[in-house]
Design a protein around this motif. Structure first.
Motif, PDB file in Angstrom:
ATOM      1  N   MET A  61       0.834  -1.188   0.000  1.00 28.02           N
ATOM      2  CA  MET A  61       0.000   0.000   0.000  1.00 28.02           C
ATOM      3  C   MET A  61       0.877   1.249   0.000  1.00 28.02           C
ATOM      4  N   ARG A  62       0.248   2.385   0.140  1.00 27.85           N
ATOM      5  CA  ARG A  62       0.976   3.646   0.109  1.00 27.85           C
ATOM      6  C   ARG A  62       1.786   3.837   1.386  1.00 27.85           C
ATOM      7  N   ALA A  63       2.725   4.729   1.324  1.00 25.66           N
ATOM      8  CA  ALA A  63       3.590   4.981   2.477  1.00 25.66           C
ATOM      9  C   ALA A  63       2.815   5.724   3.556  1.00 25.66           C
ATOM     10  N   LYS A  64       3.272   5.544   4.755  1.00 27.34           N
ATOM     11  CA  LYS A  64       2.605   6.158   5.891  1.00 27.34           C
ATOM     12  C   LYS A  64       2.863   7.658   5.913  1.00 27.34           C
ATOM     13  N   LYS A  65       1.824   8.422   6.147  1.00 24.98           N
ATOM     14  CA  LYS A  65       1.938   9.874   6.163  1.00 24.98           C
ATOM     15  C   LYS A  65       2.455  10.361   7.507  1.00 24.98           C
ATOM     16  N   ALA A  66       2.935  11.598   7.481  1.00 23.39           N
ATOM     17  CA  ALA A  66       3.434  12.186   8.716  1.00 23.39           C
ATOM     18  C   ALA A  66       2.273  12.430   9.680  1.00 23.39           C
ATOM     19  N   GLU A  67       2.578  12.343  10.941  1.00 22.65           N
ATOM     20  CA  GLU A  67       1.539  12.495  11.959  1.00 22.65           C
ATOM     21  C   GLU A  67       1.089  13.942  12.025  1.00 22.65           C
ATOM     22  N   TYR A  68      -0.209  14.139  12.151  1.00 15.97           N
ATOM     23  CA  TYR A  68      -0.788  15.473  12.218  1.00 15.97           C
ATOM     24  C   TYR A  68      -0.675  16.010  13.637  1.00 15.97           C
ATOM     25  N   THR A  69      -0.209  17.219  13.753  1.00 14.30           N
ATOM     26  CA  THR A  69      -0.115  17.894  15.044  1.00 14.30           C
ATOM     27  C   THR A  69      -1.208  18.949  15.115  1.00 14.30           C
ATOM     28  N   PRO A  70      -2.199  18.771  15.955  1.00 12.71           N
ATOM     29  CA  PRO A  70      -3.308  19.734  16.003  1.00 12.71           C
ATOM     30  C   PRO A  70      -2.860  21.081  16.538  1.00 12.71           C
ATOM     31  N   ALA A  71      -3.559  22.101  16.102  1.00 13.62           N
ATOM     32  CA  ALA A  71      -3.327  23.469  16.559  1.00 13.62           C
ATOM     33  C   ALA A  71      -4.652  24.075  16.985  1.00 13.62           C
ATOM     34  N   LEU A  72      -4.572  25.179  17.696  1.00  7.14           N
ATOM     35  CA  LEU A  72      -5.779  25.831  18.191  1.00  7.14           C
ATOM     36  C   LEU A  72      -6.668  26.275  17.034  1.00  7.14           C
ATOM     37  N   ASN A  73      -7.978  26.096  17.215  1.00 11.37           N
ATOM     38  CA  ASN A  73      -9.017  26.496  16.259  1.00 11.37           C
ATOM     39  C   ASN A  73      -9.022  25.644  14.999  1.00 11.37           C
ATOM     40  N   ASP A  74      -8.272  24.537  14.968  1.00 11.18           N
ATOM     41  CA  ASP A  74      -8.329  23.630  13.825  1.00 11.18           C
ATOM     42  C   ASP A  74      -9.660  22.892  13.811  1.00 11.18           C
ATOM     43  N   ARG A  75     -10.209  22.719  12.624  1.00 13.52           N
ATOM     44  CA  ARG A  75     -11.443  21.953  12.452  1.00 13.52           C
ATOM     45  C   ARG A  75     -11.055  20.489  12.283  1.00 13.52           C
ATOM     46  N   VAL A  76     -11.472  19.635  13.224  1.00 15.10           N
ATOM     47  CA  VAL A  76     -11.012  18.250  13.246  1.00 15.10           C
ATOM     48  C   VAL A  76     -12.192  17.317  13.474  1.00 15.10           C
ATOM     49  N   ILE A  77     -11.907  16.005  13.291  1.00 18.03           N
ATOM     50  CA  ILE A  77     -12.853  14.926  13.570  1.00 18.03           C
ATOM     51  C   ILE A  77     -12.156  13.941  14.484  1.00 18.03           C
ATOM     52  N   ALA A  78     -12.827  13.553  15.564  1.00 19.58           N
ATOM     53  CA  ALA A  78     -12.274  12.591  16.513  1.00 19.58           C
ATOM     54  C   ALA A  78     -13.415  11.928  17.258  1.00 19.58           C
ATOM     55  N   GLU A  79     -13.319  10.602  17.382  1.00 16.94           N
ATOM     56  CA  GLU A  79     -14.312   9.827  18.129  1.00 16.94           C
ATOM     57  C   GLU A  79     -15.727  10.097  17.637  1.00 16.94           C
TER      58      GLU A  79
END
Length: 351
Positions: A218-236
């Motif tokens: 499969m494709r190579a693993k991407k770099a880990e995302y480091t969240p920042a303040l006010n970022d629009r994210v999805i979790a759980e």
């Protein structure tokens, strides 16, 4: 070496190992064993096999006997009593006005305990309910609060794929699933499309996650995302904005769209693409001020030298005030002596 068998007490439940002993047990037989809850009757799902002593589970118990017709008849009677107990418990819940939902009722094989499984949004004071149920059934009563995933496993249902739920058919234990698995598989990050009937992420996201991002086919693993303040994210299974970040614990606090707050690890957070993270400023163009330029840090040594020079000058001034004053007076006196007196009226100036 010892011969053991795998026994399951519920459909799609966890498999427990028991010693076969001197009995002849085949796959599919029902056996009576002793557990921490007392005597139980289960079905053999893993045939007998020999296991070395070093690999045996701790506190291994031996099968008591193979179930006969009377044991199977007792199982049917227990199922009938469970349905009756469910009706009685639902009536008691309505009478007491408790905010809880009864999911399932389980009666042990030896009738020593009756378990009631329920779901609720918060803590529920069910002490009065336990006392009334114990007065009706004359046995030990135990109430257990479960989550939404366990509720779906007990009740069963059909998934979005058109097949029965995996957790209700063959999954013994729940595996941890994160939103990162859906992102690595190029699936939609819309929570409504990757969530099951329980409202959580679908368990099938785990099936092919090991093939992605491993550097193999499969494709190579991407770099880990480091969240920042006010970022629009999805979790759980929820979407929101980051309100706090902890670099030491590698976690982020997220304020979801429904007003709830949750804490998730960085590897379980996925950023929503195509949306501005930081809020835009609504200041008009004329009223905007330019940001001050960042000055380069000055060398500390010249500054110290200049401060020392100023201090030395001040010290010299304070140490010799009288001397400077006397010099000024003598200079002024010399100047006064050098001045010639003005001639009076009628007198000729001195040559």
């Amino acid at each position: 070496m010892q011969t053991i068998v795998g026994v399951r007490f519920k459909a799609a439940g966890k498999i427990y190992s028991f010693g076969q002993g001197q009995l002849t047990i085949a796959e599919g037989d029902y056996v009576v064993v002793e557990t921490t809850r007392g005597m139980e009757c289960g079905k053999v799902v893993i045939a007998s096999r020999e296991v070395p002593d070093a690999s045996l589970p701790p506190n291994l118990r031996v099968v008591h006997r193979v179930a006969d017709a009377s044991d199977l008849a007792r199982i049917e009677e227990n199922h009938t009593r469970e349905r009756e107990a469910r009706t009685v418990c639902e009536e008691k819940i309505r009478e007491l006005g408790l905010k809880m939902k009864l999911v399932d009722v389980e009666l042990t094989f030896d009738l020593s305990k009756m378990l009631f499984y329920f779901t609720a949004d918060g803590r529920v004071d069910f002490r009065q309910l336990v006392r009334e149920l114990a007065g009706v059934f004359r046995t030990r009563i135990e109430l257990r609060q479960i989550g939404v995933r366990d509720e779906a496993k007990m009740m069963g249902g059909m998934g979005c794929c058109g097949r029965p739920l995996c957790c209700a058919t063959f999954l013994g234990d729940f595996v941890p699933v994160s939103i990162r698995m859906a992102k690595e598989q190029n699936l939609s990050l819309n929570p409504t499309k990757i969530s099951g009937i329980c409202g959580r992420l679908m368990c099938c996201l785990k099936y092919e996650s090991e093939g992605y991002g491993c550097g193999g086919c499969m494709r190579a693993k991407k770099a880990e995302y480091t969240p920042a303040l006010n970022d629009r994210v999805i979790a759980e299974d929820a979407e929101g904005r980051v309100v706090a970040v902890s670099e030491q614990r590698r976690t982020a606090t997220i304020l979801t769209d429904d007003g709830k707050t949750l804490v998730a690890a960085w590897e379980d957070i996925v950023r929503v693409e195509g949306e501005d993270s930081a809020p835009r400023s609504h200041v008009p163009h004329e009223g905007r001020q330019r940001a001050p330029r960042e000055r380069a840090p000055r060398d500390r040594a010249p500054r110290e030298r200049s401060e020392r020079g100023v201090r030395s000058e001040q010290d010299e001034r304070t140490e010799r005030p009288a001397k400077n004053t006397g010099e000024r007076r003598r200079a002024q006196g010399g100047r006064r002596q050098q001045r010639r007196p003005r001639p009076l009226q009628g007198e000729a100036p001195h040559e």
